[in-house]
Design a protein around this motif. Structure first.
Motif, mmCIF file in Angstrom:
data_model
loop_
_atom_site.group_PDB
_atom_site.id
_atom_site.type_symbol
_atom_site.label_atom_id
_atom_site.label_comp_id
_atom_site.label_asym_id
_atom_site.label_seq_id
_atom_site.Cartn_x
_atom_site.Cartn_y
_atom_site.Cartn_z
ATOM 1 N N HIS A 173 8.413 3.206 12.397
ATOM 2 C CA HIS A 173 7.147 3.252 11.344
ATOM 3 C C HIS A 173 6.942 4.587 11.007
ATOM 4 O O HIS A 173 5.933 5.518 12.774
ATOM 5 C CB HIS A 173 6.055 2.215 11.395
ATOM 6 C CG HIS A 173 5.799 1.721 11.931
ATOM 7 N ND1 HIS A 173 5.154 2.944 12.962
ATOM 8 C CD2 HIS A 173 5.926 1.473 13.184
ATOM 9 C CE1 HIS A 173 4.555 2.508 13.967
ATOM 10 N NE2 HIS A 173 4.619 1.845 14.797
ATOM 11 N N HIS A 175 2.883 7.457 8.472
ATOM 12 C CA HIS A 175 2.477 8.225 8.242
ATOM 13 C C HIS A 175 2.981 9.370 7.005
ATOM 14 O O HIS A 175 3.697 10.269 8.665
ATOM 15 C CB HIS A 175 0.979 8.074 7.989
ATOM 16 C CG HIS A 175 0.471 5.976 8.332
ATOM 17 N ND1 HIS A 175 -0.105 5.485 7.706
ATOM 18 C CD2 HIS A 175 0.122 5.461 9.218
ATOM 19 C CE1 HIS A 175 -0.787 4.509 7.584
ATOM 20 N NE2 HIS A 175 0.120 4.586 9.120
ATOM 21 N N GLU A 227 -3.771 1.951 13.944
ATOM 22 C CA GLU A 227 -3.962 2.222 12.723
ATOM 23 C C GLU A 227 -5.280 2.902 11.640
ATOM 24 O O GLU A 227 -5.334 3.762 11.499
ATOM 25 C CB GLU A 227 -3.684 0.547 11.652
ATOM 26 C CG GLU A 227 -1.896 0.852 11.031
ATOM 27 C CD GLU A 227 -1.104 1.310 11.416
ATOM 28 O OE1 GLU A 227 -1.618 1.747 10.015
ATOM 29 O OE2 GLU A 227 -0.011 1.910 11.851
ATOM 30 N N LEU A 230 -4.831 7.005 11.726
ATOM 31 C CA LEU A 230 -5.319 7.799 10.537
ATOM 32 C C LEU A 230 -6.871 8.827 10.052
ATOM 33 O O LEU A 230 -6.853 9.627 10.007
ATOM 34 C CB LEU A 230 -4.527 6.638 9.541
ATOM 35 C CG LEU A 230 -4.169 7.930 8.242
ATOM 36 C CD1 LEU A 230 -3.199 8.792 8.925
ATOM 37 C CD2 LEU A 230 -3.714 6.711 6.792
ATOM 38 N N HIS A 253 -2.392 10.678 1.856
ATOM 39 C CA HIS A 253 -1.990 10.226 2.989
ATOM 40 C C HIS A 253 -1.059 9.434 2.381
ATOM 41 O O HIS A 253 -1.501 8.992 1.186
ATOM 42 C CB HIS A 253 -2.198 10.203 4.227
ATOM 43 C CG HIS A 253 -3.584 9.728 3.454
ATOM 44 N ND1 HIS A 253 -3.316 8.140 3.476
ATOM 45 C CD2 HIS A 253 -5.180 9.792 3.159
ATOM 46 C CE1 HIS A 253 -4.284 7.325 3.351
ATOM 47 N NE2 HIS A 253 -5.134 8.494 3.323
ATOM 48 N N THR A 254 0.317 8.592 3.248
ATOM 49 C CA THR A 254 0.580 7.621 2.485
ATOM 50 C C THR A 254 0.046 6.401 3.383
ATOM 51 O O THR A 254 -0.808 6.287 4.021
ATOM 52 C CB THR A 254 2.099 7.573 2.342
ATOM 53 O OG1 THR A 254 2.592 7.645 3.816
ATOM 54 C CG2 THR A 254 3.019 8.959 1.852
ATOM 55 N N ASP A 255 -0.010 4.980 2.496
ATOM 56 C CA ASP A 255 -0.090 3.711 3.508
ATOM 57 C C ASP A 255 1.252 3.988 4.806
ATOM 58 O O ASP A 255 2.265 4.708 4.897
ATOM 59 C CB ASP A 255 -0.070 2.719 2.731
ATOM 60 C CG ASP A 255 -0.808 2.431 1.703
ATOM 61 O OD1 ASP A 255 -2.403 2.731 1.532
ATOM 62 O OD2 ASP A 255 -0.854 2.262 0.878
ATOM 63 N N ARG A 256 1.215 2.735 5.960
ATOM 64 C CA ARG A 256 2.543 2.749 6.612
ATOM 65 C C ARG A 256 3.818 2.872 6.079
ATOM 66 O O ARG A 256 3.804 2.233 4.815
ATOM 67 C CB ARG A 256 2.160 1.641 7.562
ATOM 68 C CG ARG A 256 2.959 1.270 8.650
ATOM 69 C CD ARG A 256 2.290 0.563 9.423
ATOM 70 N NE ARG A 256 2.901 -0.109 10.900
ATOM 71 C CZ ARG A 256 4.497 -0.419 11.491
ATOM 72 N NH1 ARG A 256 4.283 -1.034 10.205
ATOM 73 N NH2 ARG A 256 4.577 -1.017 11.924
ATOM 74 N N GLN A 266 7.530 8.119 -2.607
ATOM 75 C CA GLN A 266 6.135 8.648 -1.539
ATOM 76 C C GLN A 266 5.346 10.260 -1.542
ATOM 77 O O GLN A 266 4.747 10.432 -2.309
ATOM 78 C CB GLN A 266 6.234 7.598 -0.531
ATOM 79 C CG GLN A 266 6.397 7.753 -0.479
ATOM 80 C CD GLN A 266 5.070 5.926 -0.144
ATOM 81 O OE1 GLN A 266 4.543 5.971 -0.694
ATOM 82 N NE2 GLN A 266 4.919 4.568 0.117
#
Length: 397
Positions: A173, A175, A227, A230, A253-256, A266
């Motif tokens: 996983h 970002h 988290e 970030l 930036h993206t979410d997770r 994305q």
């Protein structure tokens, strides 16, 4: 052995190069007149020793050392400078420089220093086994391969059957951080700075890597330890880049992310978002730039005022200037021009006896009919009606 001489003064640069070639003909000498050229040579050649000036346009020699340590940790550095300030020398040594030489450099001193460093590098090379050399070379090549693969992946281009697992298999996983720059100039130096700063910060909050996507953007991938990291990462990245960059930039930036297949989409979303997001201006000069632009506009309301023309007056990219202008004034560029022209027209309608056509030209509308349409749309009446109404109001008072 490969030696790089970095100095924006041709006389110094050529003099050092000549001394090395005459006294150390067995070594290869490269020269760079700027940090941009130095960065490119560091990427292309297996440089062993760098002699760099301290003060140069774009980046100092000390910053060049600092940003190069991550990807070129094996390089020996010697700082050369016309400044004898202790702070410069102290910082150079803190960064790992082998020496700090003052200009003008005596030929014998330079030869002696180079001989000592060449002996040191040769001794270390003799101790380094072939496997270690191959590992270092492979690591460097893999970095460039990963960059090429990630750039195509992020752009949703065909990977030609390349398996992504070796590149992102350790990141179940993550970002994504997209950093976009806005400039028409050569951005190789900025890429170098961003890549090193972002890589350093990613390591403080987890693990990941950075890759150049195109001439104006880089993509960072980070798997966070927690988290909350970030926000810290982005905040510190913005702070560092405002210090080092001389151009506008954005950080998106993206979410997770857990689904690798969603990455191209994305990235597309971030790029779409960047079109409406204001760029971070790189210095406090933003206020002054808009102030100067407003003065120019006020003085030239009767002339053609395009975004490109006004942006060039304050030496800014039109896209960045447009965003900065709206950020500082609260209004779009065209909207502000129209408002200022109408305010000037109202003033002339009340305080002068000029004809409507003359006023129209003075505020930048050669077509009086077009002027009347805009005036009516904004005020609810024609220029003639406005003049009569204001004259009547003044008569009553």
């Amino acid at each position: 052995m490969n030696i790089l001489v970095v100095d924006d003064e041709a006389v110094i640069r050529n003099g050092i190069e000549r001394t090395i070639r005459v006294n150390f003909p067995q070594h290869q000498v490269y020269t760079a007149a700027s940090p941009e050229e130095a960065v490119e040579l560091l990427r292309q050649k297996a440089i062993d020793l760098v002699l760099t000036d301290v003060l140069m346009p774009g980046m100092t020699g000390l910053e060049l050392i600092e940003f190069s340590q991550r990807s070129h940790s094996h390089i020996r550095w010697v700082v050369i400078s016309a400044h004898s300030e202790f702070a410069y020398a102290q910082e150079a040594l803190r960064l790992g420089a082998k020496d700090y030489l003052l200009k003008p450099i005596g030929k014998e001193i330079l030869i002696g220093k180079l001989q000592a460093l060449c002996d040191e590098i040769s001794e270390e090379a003799a101790q380094e086994n072939e496997r270690t050399k191959e590992a270092r070379l492979l690591a460097g090549n893999l970095r460039f391969l990963r960059e090429a693969v990630v750039a195509r992946w992020a752009s949703d281009l065909d990977l030609g059957g390349i398996d992504l697992k070796p590149f992102i298999g350790n990141y179940p996983h993550f970002h994504l951080l997209l950093l976009c720059m806005e400039s028409d100039s050569d951005l190789r130096l900025e890429h170098f700075i961003i890549e090193n700063v972002m890589s350093e910060l990613i390591e403080t909050e987890g693990k990941g890597f950075v890759a150049s996507v195109d001439a104006k953007s880089l993509l960072g991938l980070v798997t966070l330890q927690e988290e909350e990291g970030l926000g810290r990462l982005i905040s510190q990245l913005r702070t560092h880049l405002k210090r080092y960059l001389k151009i506008p930039f954005q950080i998106l930036h993206t979410d997770r992310i857990t689904d690798v297949e969603s990455v191209p989409e994305q990235v597309r979303r971030m790029r779409k978002s960047s079109e409406s997001q204001v760029f971070d201006h790189y210095s406090s000069g933003g206020e002054k730039a808009v102030e100067v632009a407003m003065q120019y506009i006020q003085a030239n309301l009767g002339s053609e005022l395009t975004l490109e023309k006004v942006a060039s007056v304050v030496f800014l990219n039109p896209v960045y200037f447009s965003q900065l202008f709206k950020q500082k004034t609260g209004n779009g560029f065209k909207e502000s021009i129209t408002q200022l022209r109408l305010e000037r027209a109202m003033e002339l309608l009340v305080k002068s006896e000029l004809k409507i056509g003359e006023i129209s030209e003075r505020v930048g509308y050669p077509d009086v009919r077009h002027f009347s349409q805009i005036f009516r749309k904004k005020t609810g009446c024609t220029p003639s009606e406005y003049r009569l109404k204001e004259a009547a109001a003044m008569g009553k008072s």
